[in-house]
Design a protein around this motif. Sequence first.
Motif, mmCIF file in Angstrom:
data_model
loop_
_atom_site.group_PDB
_atom_site.id
_atom_site.type_symbol
_atom_site.label_atom_id
_atom_site.label_comp_id
_atom_site.label_asym_id
_atom_site.label_seq_id
_atom_site.Cartn_x
_atom_site.Cartn_y
_atom_site.Cartn_z
ATOM 1 N N ARG A 1 49.410 67.654 71.294
ATOM 2 C CA ARG A 1 49.826 68.208 70.002
ATOM 3 C C ARG A 1 51.338 68.385 69.929
ATOM 4 N NH1 ARG A 1 46.338 73.217 68.101
ATOM 5 N NH2 ARG A 1 47.372 72.691 66.143
ATOM 6 N N LEU A 2 51.952 68.778 71.032
ATOM 7 C CA LEU A 2 53.405 68.908 71.049
ATOM 8 C C LEU A 2 54.059 67.534 70.902
ATOM 9 C CD1 LEU A 2 53.774 71.470 73.969
ATOM 10 C CD2 LEU A 2 54.353 71.886 71.557
ATOM 11 N N ASP A 3 53.596 66.568 71.668
ATOM 12 C CA ASP A 3 54.172 65.225 71.633
ATOM 13 C C ASP A 3 53.950 64.543 70.285
ATOM 14 O OD1 ASP A 3 55.010 65.572 74.244
ATOM 15 O OD2 ASP A 3 53.426 64.320 75.115
ATOM 16 N N GLY A 4 52.812 64.805 69.666
ATOM 17 C CA GLY A 4 52.472 64.169 68.397
ATOM 18 C C GLY A 4 53.111 64.812 67.181
ATOM 19 N N GLY A 5 53.730 65.970 67.356
ATOM 20 C CA GLY A 5 54.390 66.632 66.239
ATOM 21 C C GLY A 5 53.485 67.507 65.397
ATOM 22 N N ASP A 6 52.225 67.624 65.770
ATOM 23 C CA ASP A 6 51.262 68.428 65.010
ATOM 24 C C ASP A 6 51.726 69.877 64.864
ATOM 25 O OD1 ASP A 6 48.793 69.304 63.839
ATOM 26 O OD2 ASP A 6 48.076 69.867 65.835
ATOM 27 N N LEU A 7 52.167 70.469 65.954
ATOM 28 C CA LEU A 7 52.574 71.874 65.904
ATOM 29 C C LEU A 7 53.897 72.052 65.178
ATOM 30 C CD1 LEU A 7 51.556 73.057 69.471
ATOM 31 C CD2 LEU A 7 50.288 73.270 67.338
ATOM 32 N N ARG A 8 54.777 71.092 65.277
ATOM 33 C CA ARG A 8 56.090 71.169 64.626
ATOM 34 C C ARG A 8 55.954 71.372 63.114
ATOM 35 N NH1 ARG A 8 60.960 70.304 66.076
ATOM 36 N NH2 ARG A 8 60.493 69.302 68.041
ATOM 37 N N GLU A 9 54.896 70.843 62.540
ATOM 38 C CA GLU A 9 54.699 70.907 61.089
ATOM 39 C C GLU A 9 54.209 72.273 60.598
ATOM 40 O OE1 GLU A 9 55.746 68.339 59.269
ATOM 41 O OE2 GLU A 9 56.305 67.445 61.191
ATOM 42 N N MET A 10 53.806 73.133 61.490
ATOM 43 C CA MET A 10 53.273 74.437 61.078
ATOM 44 C C MET A 10 54.422 75.325 60.592
ATOM 45 S SD MET A 10 50.476 75.070 64.074
ATOM 46 C CE MET A 10 49.388 76.127 63.118
ATOM 47 N N GLU A 11 54.292 75.829 59.391
ATOM 48 C CA GLU A 11 55.330 76.690 58.818
ATOM 49 C C GLU A 11 54.908 78.144 58.927
ATOM 50 O OE1 GLU A 11 58.308 75.951 57.736
ATOM 51 O OE2 GLU A 11 58.092 73.803 57.986
ATOM 52 N N PRO A 12 55.829 79.029 59.213
ATOM 53 C CA PRO A 12 57.259 78.810 59.373
ATOM 54 C C PRO A 12 57.707 78.680 60.829
ATOM 55 C CG PRO A 12 56.873 81.141 59.125
ATOM 56 C CD PRO A 12 55.520 80.456 59.061
ATOM 57 N N PHE A 13 56.785 78.686 61.779
ATOM 58 C CA PHE A 13 57.144 78.829 63.189
ATOM 59 C C PHE A 13 57.012 77.566 64.027
ATOM 60 C CE2 PHE A 13 52.682 79.955 62.650
ATOM 61 C CZ PHE A 13 52.070 79.139 63.586
ATOM 62 N N GLY A 14 56.561 76.477 63.464
ATOM 63 C CA GLY A 14 56.207 75.298 64.239
ATOM 64 C C GLY A 14 57.338 74.674 65.031
ATOM 65 N N ALA A 15 58.491 74.522 64.408
ATOM 66 C CA ALA A 15 59.612 73.884 65.114
ATOM 67 C C ALA A 15 60.069 74.727 66.298
ATOM 68 C CB ALA A 15 60.774 73.636 64.151
#
Length: 109
Positions: A21-35
């Motif tokens: 999930r980290l490598d695929g960017g799935d978590l990065r998209e979660m707002e507001p804390f994903g990045a």
Amino acid sequence: MAYRFVRARPKEARLPELRERLDGGDLREMEPFGAAMTHSLTNAKFDPQTGEAVWVEEDYCSPPLAMERTVLDEYFDDLTVVDEDVPESAGWARIDDLPSLWDRVPTTS
């Protein structure tokens, strides 16, 4: 900005999924804390003396990590905010000599 120094016991069987999930960017998209959470977990360390993952998390919630817990609780037990207000660089410096959490996790690809 507020930074928390965090310790948690990884759910070993779930770590490959978290890595994916980290490598695929799935978590990065979660707002507001994903990045911020993606950055923190990607750089997480493993403390061999305690068996815990350790990292520094950018966070503005009260209580600390309130929103992030929806994800973190899937992959970690016994999550503890050790220091609720740590300078980011000082927090990472505390664990700089520890191995990466991800050195222990086989890649799926």
